[in-house]
Design a protein around this motif. Sequence first.
Motif, PDB file in Angstrom:
ATOM      1  N   PHE A  40       0.696  13.170  34.576  1.00  0.00           N
ATOM      2  CA  PHE A  40      -0.064  12.427  35.100  1.00  0.00           C
ATOM      3  C   PHE A  40      -0.624  11.558  33.662  1.00  0.00           C
ATOM      4  N   HIS A  41      -0.104  12.203  32.879  1.00  0.00           N
ATOM      5  CA  HIS A  41      -0.358  11.459  31.097  1.00  0.00           C
ATOM      6  C   HIS A  41       0.237  10.409  30.709  1.00  0.00           C
ATOM      7  N   LEU A  42       2.009  11.003  31.167  1.00  0.00           N
ATOM      8  CA  LEU A  42       3.233  10.380  30.347  1.00  0.00           C
ATOM      9  C   LEU A  42       3.740   9.267  31.677  1.00  0.00           C
ATOM     10  N   THR A  43       3.282   9.574  32.569  1.00  0.00           N
ATOM     11  CA  THR A  43       3.551   8.618  33.797  1.00  0.00           C
ATOM     12  C   THR A  43       2.772   7.005  33.482  1.00  0.00           C
ATOM     13  N   HIS A  44       0.964   7.132  33.547  1.00  0.00           N
ATOM     14  CA  HIS A  44       0.481   5.936  33.609  1.00  0.00           C
ATOM     15  C   HIS A  44       0.755   5.202  31.615  1.00  0.00           C
TER      16      HIS A  44
ATOM     17  N   ARG B 133      -8.886   0.351  35.335  1.00  0.00           N
ATOM     18  CA  ARG B 133      -8.993  -0.624  34.603  1.00  0.00           C
ATOM     19  C   ARG B 133      -8.437  -1.870  34.179  1.00  0.00           C
ATOM     20  N   ARG B 134      -6.599  -1.116  33.390  1.00  0.00           N
ATOM     21  CA  ARG B 134      -5.653  -2.657  32.621  1.00  0.00           C
ATOM     22  C   ARG B 134      -5.460  -2.996  33.832  1.00  0.00           C
ATOM     23  N   SER B 135      -5.006  -3.013  35.312  1.00  0.00           N
ATOM     24  CA  SER B 135      -4.153  -2.496  35.881  1.00  0.00           C
ATOM     25  C   SER B 135      -4.714  -4.226  36.676  1.00  0.00           C
ATOM     26  N   ARG B 136      -5.879  -3.595  36.946  1.00  0.00           N
ATOM     27  CA  ARG B 136      -6.638  -4.666  37.931  1.00  0.00           C
ATOM     28  C   ARG B 136      -6.648  -6.252  37.215  1.00  0.00           C
TER      29      ARG B 136
ATOM     30  N   ILE C  39     -10.952  16.598  37.549  1.00  0.00           N
ATOM     31  CA  ILE C  39     -11.755  15.465  36.357  1.00  0.00           C
ATOM     32  C   ILE C  39     -10.467  14.871  35.254  1.00  0.00           C
ATOM     33  N   GLY C  40      -9.776  15.236  34.775  1.00  0.00           N
ATOM     34  CA  GLY C  40      -8.473  15.322  33.783  1.00  0.00           C
ATOM     35  C   GLY C  40      -8.063  14.171  34.701  1.00  0.00           C
ATOM     36  N   TRP C  41      -7.460  14.239  35.918  1.00  0.00           N
ATOM     37  CA  TRP C  41      -6.356  13.109  36.175  1.00  0.00           C
ATOM     38  C   TRP C  41      -7.969  12.066  36.539  1.00  0.00           C
ATOM     39  N   PHE C  42      -8.787  12.505  36.891  1.00  0.00           N
ATOM     40  CA  PHE C  42      -9.257  11.025  36.776  1.00  0.00           C
ATOM     41  C   PHE C  42      -9.914   9.935  35.568  1.00  0.00           C
ATOM     42  N   LEU C  43     -10.045  10.681  34.022  1.00  0.00           N
ATOM     43  CA  LEU C  43     -10.208  10.352  33.249  1.00  0.00           C
ATOM     44  C   LEU C  43      -8.972   9.787  32.762  1.00  0.00           C
ATOM     45  N   ILE C  44      -7.877  10.432  33.065  1.00  0.00           N
ATOM     46  CA  ILE C  44      -6.636   9.634  32.795  1.00  0.00           C
ATOM     47  C   ILE C  44      -6.313   8.200  33.434  1.00  0.00           C
ATOM     48  N   ARG C  45      -6.666   8.406  34.475  1.00  0.00           N
ATOM     49  CA  ARG C  45      -6.333   7.160  35.745  1.00  0.00           C
ATOM     50  C   ARG C  45      -7.404   6.000  35.199  1.00  0.00           C
ATOM     51  N   TYR C  46      -8.601   6.563  34.982  1.00  0.00           N
ATOM     52  CA  TYR C  46      -9.598   4.825  35.242  1.00  0.00           C
ATOM     53  C   TYR C  46      -8.880   4.239  34.122  1.00  0.00           C
TER      54      TYR C  46
ATOM     55  N   ASN D 236       1.053  -2.175  35.090  1.00  0.00           N
ATOM     56  CA  ASN D 236       2.364  -1.946  35.979  1.00  0.00           C
ATOM     57  C   ASN D 236       1.915  -0.802  37.128  1.00  0.00           C
ATOM     58  N   TRP D 237       0.477  -0.138  36.686  1.00  0.00           N
ATOM     59  CA  TRP D 237       0.396   1.035  37.595  1.00  0.00           C
ATOM     60  C   TRP D 237      -0.658   0.627  38.726  1.00  0.00           C
ATOM     61  N   SER D 238      -0.269   0.304  39.318  1.00  0.00           N
ATOM     62  CA  SER D 238      -1.309   0.693  41.105  1.00  0.00           C
ATOM     63  C   SER D 238      -1.338   1.562  41.882  1.00  0.00           C
ATOM     64  N   ILE D 239      -2.296   2.018  42.831  1.00  0.00           N
ATOM     65  CA  ILE D 239      -2.591   3.309  43.837  1.00  0.00           C
ATOM     66  C   ILE D 239      -1.441   3.000  45.150  1.00  0.00           C
ATOM     67  N   SER D 240      -1.636   1.454  44.717  1.00  0.00           N
ATOM     68  CA  SER D 240      -0.697   1.282  46.657  1.00  0.00           C
ATOM     69  C   SER D 240       1.186   1.075  46.614  1.00  0.00           C
ATOM     70  N   LEU D 241       1.182   0.637  46.968  1.00  0.00           N
ATOM     71  CA  LEU D 241       2.656  -0.351  46.675  1.00  0.00           C
ATOM     72  C   LEU D 241       2.497  -1.940  46.657  1.00  0.00           C
ATOM     73  N   ASP D 242       2.244  -1.489  45.442  1.00  0.00           N
ATOM     74  CA  ASP D 242       1.495  -3.513  44.889  1.00  0.00           C
ATOM     75  C   ASP D 242       2.904  -3.472  43.937  1.00  0.00           C
ATOM     76  N   VAL D 243       3.215  -5.167  44.098  1.00  0.00           N
ATOM     77  CA  VAL D 243       4.205  -5.708  42.841  1.00  0.00           C
ATOM     78  C   VAL D 243       2.993  -7.289  41.812  1.00  0.00           C
ATOM     79  N   ARG D 244       2.653  -6.614  40.966  1.00  0.00           N
ATOM     80  CA  ARG D 244       1.669  -7.652  40.290  1.00  0.00           C
ATOM     81  C   ARG D 244       2.678  -8.668  39.715  1.00  0.00           C
ATOM     82  N   GLU D 245       2.017  -9.623  39.113  1.00  0.00           N
ATOM     83  CA  GLU D 245       2.035 -10.178  38.473  1.00  0.00           C
ATOM     84  C   GLU D 245       2.873 -10.506  37.121  1.00  0.00           C
ATOM     85  N   ASN D 246       4.283 -10.662  37.210  1.00  0.00           N
ATOM     86  CA  ASN D 246       5.286 -10.712  35.874  1.00  0.00           C
ATOM     87  C   ASN D 246       5.006  -8.581  36.121  1.00  0.00           C
TER      88      ASN D 246
END
Length: 203
Positions: free
Chosen positions: A92-96, A26-29, A15-22, A102-112
């Motif tokens: 998890f918190h420090l990484t996110h 949303r922001r990275s989308r 649950i903690g992981w989900f709350l941190i990641r959620y 810039n975060w992505s679940i997969s190997l993605d490159v985002r604009e900028n």
Amino acid sequence: MTPTLSKIVFVALVIGWFLIRYKYARRSRRERIVWSARGPLETSLLLTSLAGLGLVPLVYVATAIPRFAAYGFHPSFAWFGLFFAIGALAMFHLTHRALGRNWSISLDVRENHELVTHGIYQTVRHPMYSAFWLWAIAQALLLPNWFAGFAGLTGFGILYFGRVAREERMMLEIFGENYRAYMARTGRIFPSIFLKQSRQGRS
């Protein structure tokens, strides 16, 4: 520590992981993906990790299946599991927080897309993997079941060894010498201080 409390700790980890990641998901989308390595291999690796770290252990927590793989509960192991679970959530918190958009679940490159080297990334270049390794160790210590407890180490291990080299090649293609210099001063999943001590010991 009891078997029930041990299971509760594991569920709290999920649950903690989900709350941190959620929040960060949303922001990275909002950032457009300009290149992605998503495909059958990447999908298979992600599903394998998901099964090992989430589906298999949660089925065990809810049903005690597979019963044949159960072994005796050791409270001391579970206490260590709690320690590793807290460490995983902190990582998890420090990484996110450092990755931000810039975060992505997969190997993605985002604009900028930016090369993140601040925060936890100052000493570890793949702290997200570090966090999942801590999760997998916590799972093995918290759940007294050979199958469910060690499914995380197996499932995430397959993803890690199947992806990390490709990810670093991708980063070298994008950021070139900047990333090569970054690799030289950081550890892959452990802080660089451990690498420096290891090198000094061999010299």
